[in-house]
Write a protein that holds these residues in place. Sequence first.
Motif, PDB file in Angstrom:
ATOM      1  N   SER A  21      60.875 -79.130   8.307  1.00  0.00           N
ATOM      2  CA  SER A  21      59.873 -78.099   8.017  1.00  0.00           C
ATOM      3  C   SER A  21      59.990 -76.934   8.986  1.00  0.00           C
ATOM      4  O   SER A  21      59.895 -75.764   8.589  1.00  0.00           O
ATOM      5  CB  SER A  21      58.464 -78.701   8.100  1.00  0.00           C
ATOM      6  N   SER A  85      64.521 -82.033   0.483  1.00  0.00           N
ATOM      7  CA  SER A  85      64.552 -80.684   1.048  1.00  0.00           C
ATOM      8  C   SER A  85      63.870 -79.684   0.124  1.00  0.00           C
ATOM      9  O   SER A  85      63.057 -78.866   0.558  1.00  0.00           O
ATOM     10  CB  SER A  85      65.999 -80.246   1.308  1.00  0.00           C
ATOM     11  N   LEU A  88      60.076 -80.471  -0.088  1.00  0.00           N
ATOM     12  CA  LEU A  88      59.400 -80.044   1.135  1.00  0.00           C
ATOM     13  C   LEU A  88      59.314 -78.521   1.199  1.00  0.00           C
ATOM     14  O   LEU A  88      58.290 -77.957   1.606  1.00  0.00           O
ATOM     15  CB  LEU A  88      60.150 -80.588   2.350  1.00  0.00           C
ATOM     16  N   ILE A  92      55.943 -76.186   1.430  1.00  0.00           N
ATOM     17  CA  ILE A  92      55.771 -75.142   2.445  1.00  0.00           C
ATOM     18  C   ILE A  92      55.463 -73.806   1.782  1.00  0.00           C
ATOM     19  O   ILE A  92      54.563 -73.070   2.211  1.00  0.00           O
ATOM     20  CB  ILE A  92      57.035 -75.034   3.322  1.00  0.00           C
ATOM     21  N   ILE A 127      65.974 -76.119   5.708  1.00  0.00           N
ATOM     22  CA  ILE A 127      65.701 -77.542   5.925  1.00  0.00           C
ATOM     23  C   ILE A 127      67.002 -78.335   5.905  1.00  0.00           C
ATOM     24  O   ILE A 127      67.220 -79.228   6.731  1.00  0.00           O
ATOM     25  CB  ILE A 127      64.738 -78.065   4.845  1.00  0.00           C
ATOM     26  N   SER A 230      58.751 -80.814  16.486  1.00  0.00           N
ATOM     27  CA  SER A 230      60.065 -80.968  15.867  1.00  0.00           C
ATOM     28  C   SER A 230      61.092 -81.582  16.814  1.00  0.00           C
ATOM     29  O   SER A 230      62.094 -82.133  16.383  1.00  0.00           O
ATOM     30  CB  SER A 230      60.580 -79.609  15.393  1.00  0.00           C
TER      31      SER A 230
END
Length: 303
Positions: A21, A85, A88, A92, A127, A230
Motif C-alpha cells: 500500500s 495488487s 488493493l 486505495i 504495489i 511498512s
Amino acid sequence: MAKTASKSLWAKEGRDLIRGSAAGLIFGTPLLYTMEMWWHGLTFSSARMVLLLAAVLLINTVICLFLGFRARYDLLSAAMEAVESVALAFIIAVSILFLIGEIDFGSSLAEILGKCLTQAVVISLGIAIANAKFPCDDDEEQSNQKSKESSKQDSKQEPASSLEARSPEQAQLLADLKDVGAGLAGATLFAFNVAPTEEVIKIASRLDSIQLGLLFIAEIGICYIILFASGFWQREVHTPDSQFQKPWAETLLCSAFSFAVAGVLIGLVGYHEQVGTWDAWIRSTIVLGLPAVTGGAAGRLAL
C-alpha cells in the motif's frame, strides 16, 4: 504452537499488504489529483473496463513473477499476487477519491468503477514493484548485514579524530538535518506538480470541515505507514532515548514540514485569486498536503 505460527503468518501478511500500500501511494498519489483521470473513467464502457482490467492483471502478473511485494517467483503465486495488487490498488483509489470528495455515497457503481479503475492501474504497478525497491522481510537480514558492513567500511575510512570529536547528539543532529532536507525535497517534488492546478481549488471548495479533518488525519496516517508501518525506512538512531526519535515524533515532524511546503507552494504558485483568504489558504494547504506528505515521506526513504 499452531496458534503462534498462524499469528506470525497473519502478521507477515499484514506487513506485506502495508508495504504494498505504501509503495502504491508513492507511485499513484499525483495521478489521484488529476481531473482528466477522473473524467476519462466516465467514458469507459463495460467491455472497455473489462479489457483494461485484464491488461492490468497481465502486466502485474509479469511484474510479480520477477519482483512483487512478496518473495514468491512461480507463475501461480505471481498471478495471485497480481490479483491482490489490483484489488488493493482499487481499495486505495476508492478510499482516496472518497476522502477528496470525487466519489461519494451518491455515486453510481459505473462511475466508481470507471474512476477508480483508471487510478488503480498506476497504483497497482507501484504495489507490484514494492519488493524490488524496498526489500521484504526475507531480505531484511541480508540487507542489514550489508548495511553494517558498509558502516564499518565508512568508519574505517573516516579519520579517528572526526569520530572522537562527534558526540551521539551531534551525529543525531546531522542525521536529522539530512532527513529534513530529503523530506523537504520530496515534498516539493510531489506537491509542485499539483499546486498550480485547478484540482486543488476544486477539492478544497467542495469538502466540508469534517471531510477536511478526515483528510488531514489520513495524511498523517499515510506518513506513518510509509515511514514506519511498512518497514521501508531503515535508519541508525544515535540517541535512542530521545523522544524526538520515536515514530510518533518523526511522523509529526515529517508531516509538519510537508504541510509547510504545501502552504508555501499554495502561496507561490497556487490560484492567488481563489486563495486570498486565510480559510481558503488553509483548506488548499490541507488538500495539497496529501501529495506533499507522501513525497516528504518518500524523500526520506531515498537516503
